[in-house]
Design an enzyme around this catalytic site. Structure first.
Site, PDB file in Angstrom:
ATOM      1  N   ARG A   1       0.906  -1.181   0.098  1.00 42.52           N
ATOM      2  CA  ARG A   1       0.064  -0.095  -0.111  1.00 42.52           C
ATOM      3  C   ARG A   1       0.935   1.316   0.091  1.00 42.52           C
ATOM      4  O   ARG A   1       2.026   1.209   0.227  1.00 42.52           O
ATOM      5  CB  ARG A   1      -0.788  -0.004   1.448  1.00 42.52           C
ATOM      6  CG  ARG A   1      -1.659  -1.305   1.603  1.00 42.52           C
ATOM      7  CD  ARG A   1      -2.825  -1.135   2.685  1.00 42.52           C
ATOM      8  NE  ARG A   1      -3.437  -2.141   2.772  1.00 42.52           N
ATOM      9  CZ  ARG A   1      -3.260  -3.318   3.372  1.00 42.52           C
ATOM     10  NH1 ARG A   1      -2.007  -3.184   4.005  1.00 42.52           N
ATOM     11  NH2 ARG A   1      -4.118  -4.278   3.433  1.00 42.52           N
TER      12      ARG A   1
ATOM     13  N   HIS B   1      -3.874  -8.847   3.855  1.00 45.72           N
ATOM     14  CA  HIS B   1      -5.310  -8.804   3.792  1.00 45.72           C
ATOM     15  C   HIS B   1      -5.821  -9.830   5.343  1.00 45.72           C
ATOM     16  O   HIS B   1      -5.135 -10.636   5.656  1.00 45.72           O
ATOM     17  CB  HIS B   1      -6.022  -9.548   2.666  1.00 45.72           C
ATOM     18  CG  HIS B   1      -6.049  -8.630   1.367  1.00 45.72           C
ATOM     19  ND1 HIS B   1      -6.404  -9.446   0.290  1.00 45.72           N
ATOM     20  CD2 HIS B   1      -5.818  -7.515   1.414  1.00 45.72           C
ATOM     21  CE1 HIS B   1      -6.294  -8.326  -0.640  1.00 45.72           C
ATOM     22  NE2 HIS B   1      -5.945  -7.187  -0.177  1.00 45.72           N
TER      23      HIS B   1
ATOM     24  N   HIS C   1      -2.012   2.419  -6.227  1.00 43.49           N
ATOM     25  CA  HIS C   1      -2.743   1.234  -5.789  1.00 43.49           C
ATOM     26  C   HIS C   1      -2.845   0.125  -6.896  1.00 43.49           C
ATOM     27  O   HIS C   1      -3.243  -0.938  -6.787  1.00 43.49           O
ATOM     28  CB  HIS C   1      -4.112   1.495  -5.193  1.00 43.49           C
ATOM     29  CG  HIS C   1      -4.480   0.855  -3.957  1.00 43.49           C
ATOM     30  ND1 HIS C   1      -3.642   0.594  -2.690  1.00 43.49           N
ATOM     31  CD2 HIS C   1      -5.764  -0.067  -4.040  1.00 43.49           C
ATOM     32  CE1 HIS C   1      -4.489  -0.204  -2.036  1.00 43.49           C
ATOM     33  NE2 HIS C   1      -5.697  -0.802  -2.694  1.00 43.49           N
TER      34      HIS C   1
ATOM     35  N   ARG D   1      -0.528  -2.379  -6.913  1.00 41.88           N
ATOM     36  CA  ARG D   1      -0.756  -3.335  -5.912  1.00 41.88           C
ATOM     37  C   ARG D   1      -1.664  -4.190  -6.588  1.00 41.88           C
ATOM     38  O   ARG D   1      -1.706  -5.571  -6.149  1.00 41.88           O
ATOM     39  CB  ARG D   1      -1.305  -2.857  -4.578  1.00 41.88           C
ATOM     40  CG  ARG D   1      -1.753  -3.823  -3.480  1.00 41.88           C
ATOM     41  CD  ARG D   1      -2.228  -2.858  -2.281  1.00 41.88           C
ATOM     42  NE  ARG D   1      -3.116  -3.537  -1.359  1.00 41.88           N
ATOM     43  CZ  ARG D   1      -2.577  -4.270  -0.429  1.00 41.88           C
ATOM     44  NH1 ARG D   1      -1.368  -4.587  -0.300  1.00 41.88           N
ATOM     45  NH2 ARG D   1      -3.306  -4.951   0.699  1.00 41.88           N
TER      46      ARG D   1
ATOM     47  N   LYS E   1      -1.923  -2.230   8.219  1.00 38.06           N
ATOM     48  CA  LYS E   1      -2.990  -1.895   8.850  1.00 38.06           C
ATOM     49  C   LYS E   1      -3.249  -2.275  10.381  1.00 38.06           C
ATOM     50  O   LYS E   1      -2.837  -3.459  10.442  1.00 38.06           O
ATOM     51  CB  LYS E   1      -4.319  -2.080   8.093  1.00 38.06           C
ATOM     52  CG  LYS E   1      -4.616  -1.112   6.830  1.00 38.06           C
ATOM     53  CD  LYS E   1      -5.973  -1.426   6.296  1.00 38.06           C
ATOM     54  CE  LYS E   1      -6.062  -0.926   4.814  1.00 38.06           C
ATOM     55  NZ  LYS E   1      -7.354  -0.974   4.409  1.00 38.06           N
TER      56      LYS E   1
ATOM     57  N   TYR F   1      -9.318 -11.010  -6.946  1.00 33.58           N
ATOM     58  CA  TYR F   1      -8.514 -11.030  -7.584  1.00 33.58           C
ATOM     59  C   TYR F   1      -8.702 -12.285  -8.567  1.00 33.58           C
ATOM     60  O   TYR F   1      -8.149 -12.227  -9.587  1.00 33.58           O
ATOM     61  CB  TYR F   1      -7.057 -10.951  -7.333  1.00 33.58           C
ATOM     62  CG  TYR F   1      -6.943  -9.578  -6.555  1.00 33.58           C
ATOM     63  CD1 TYR F   1      -6.507  -8.488  -7.312  1.00 33.58           C
ATOM     64  CD2 TYR F   1      -6.875  -9.394  -5.169  1.00 33.58           C
ATOM     65  CE1 TYR F   1      -6.363  -7.284  -6.785  1.00 33.58           C
ATOM     66  CE2 TYR F   1      -6.750  -8.365  -4.440  1.00 33.58           C
ATOM     67  CZ  TYR F   1      -6.271  -7.128  -5.297  1.00 33.58           C
ATOM     68  OH  TYR F   1      -6.066  -6.036  -4.735  1.00 33.58           O
TER      69      TYR F   1
END
Length: 336
Positions: free
Chosen positions: A183, A308, A282, A285, A207, A317
């Protein structure tokens, strides 16, 4: 009563908004969310409280009592957002903020039941991630090796040195974004100690301050090695004296990169080689994940590399993988 939709809460109202600040403090302390996420929660909840205030005919936000809110009030708020033309995805996000707030009130004993327990989040169509093709990715990095780009490195003087530094830095940035699936915030936050060129991996803080190990491919290792060498020569005064040396990627003034700079950089390099409407960090990514899955990588490994928290997110994806498999089948199977 007619709702004043244009008026924003004033600072003194925000400060007195009941239980909002304890909740935001809880987010920062217990869940380790970023300041940007806290700001998003604050905006969503203030919009919710402002609606409740107007709906009840109250004159100030502190008069709103969350424990007295009913399911019908929340549904009216959702209808109000739809009436304003807010997209379902944004409404779902605002509703998630409100649900988190009431969950906090329940867990801390401030309320005994939540009106959100009977509210269903709007169903959303899954957004198919945009990505650049594998050929476009090859062209992107081929440009750095072309005579046209190398010409920018020729010449004497400070301007030529800056161009050289920025060219090697930009390539390293793009190699890491595409080669590791980071990210933008993760890229900017990379510390020099997070990079292991000998063993070929990055230690990434994602995150919620969760850390993960991401492999570095040979192109990214080589790009970083060259960048570090150019960087050492460019900053004749050791960066340790500037206080900025711990960051991997810096400006020509030795300062930490900022998001807009990386966004402009990505758009500038992608524009000549990609037909994609989106040309931001992004998309690299997304391209990393798509190309990994197309190459046969398993979903769980890609999910871990992306950071994730759920495989469901990574499954977005797989549409590209299925398209690729169908293409291979059509070419190879005699009955296709």
């Amino acid at each position: 009563m007619t709702i004043n939709r244009s008026r924003q809460p004033e600072d003194h109202e925000v400060a007195r908004c009941r239980w909002l600040e304890p909740f935001l403090s809880h987010l920062q302390a217990a869940r380790n969310v970023s300041p940007k996420t806290v700001t998003a929660y604050r905006c969503d909840l203030l919009q919710y409280f402002s609606f409740l205030k107007e709906q009840a005919g109250l004159d100030r936000l502190e008069a709103v009592e969350p424990e007295r809110v009913e399911v019908a009030d929340v549904r009216l708020f959702m209808g109000h957002l739809l009436d304003k033309g807010i997209q379902p995805r944004s409404i779902a996000r605002k509703l998630a903020s409100v649900k988190s707030f009431y969950r906090f009130l329940l867990e801390t004993g401030r309320i005994s039941s939540s009106p959100l327990s009977l509210v269903v989040t709007p169903r959303l169509d899954k957004k198919v991630p945009r990505f650049v093709s594998e050929e476009e990715a090859r062209q992107l990095f081929r440009r750095f090796e072309s005579q046209e780009d190398n010409a920018a490195l020729q010449g004497d003087g400070k301007k030529a040195e800056v161009r050289q530094f920025e060219t090697f830095r930009d390539r390293a940035v793009l190699e890491v974004l595409y080669g590791c699936g980071l990210r933008l915030s993760e890229l900017i936050a990379l510390e020099r100690a997070d990079v292991d060129l000998v063993h070929g991996f990055l230690k990434v803080t994602g995150k919620g301050r969760k850390q993960r190990i991401v492999p570095l491919g040979e192109p990214a290792v080589e790009a970083l090695r060259k960048y570090f060498e150019v960087r050492r020569n460019f900053f004749r005064i050791p960066l340790e004296r500037t206080g900025e040396s711990s960051r991997v990627f810096v400006t020509s003034r030795g300062r930490q990169l900022y998001p807009m700079l990386v966004q402009r950089m990505t758009k500038r390099y992608l524009t000549p080689v990609s037909e994609s409407e989106k040309k931001n960090p992004h998309i690299l990514r997304h391209s990393f994940a798509t190309h990994m899955l197309n190459g046969g990588a398993d979903l769980k490994s890609v999910s871990e590399m992306l950071g994730h928290s759920s495989l469901t997110t990574t499954e977005l994806y797989t549409h590209v993988t299925f398209s690729r498999l169908k293409e291979i089948y059509d070419k190879a199977h005699p009955g296709a």
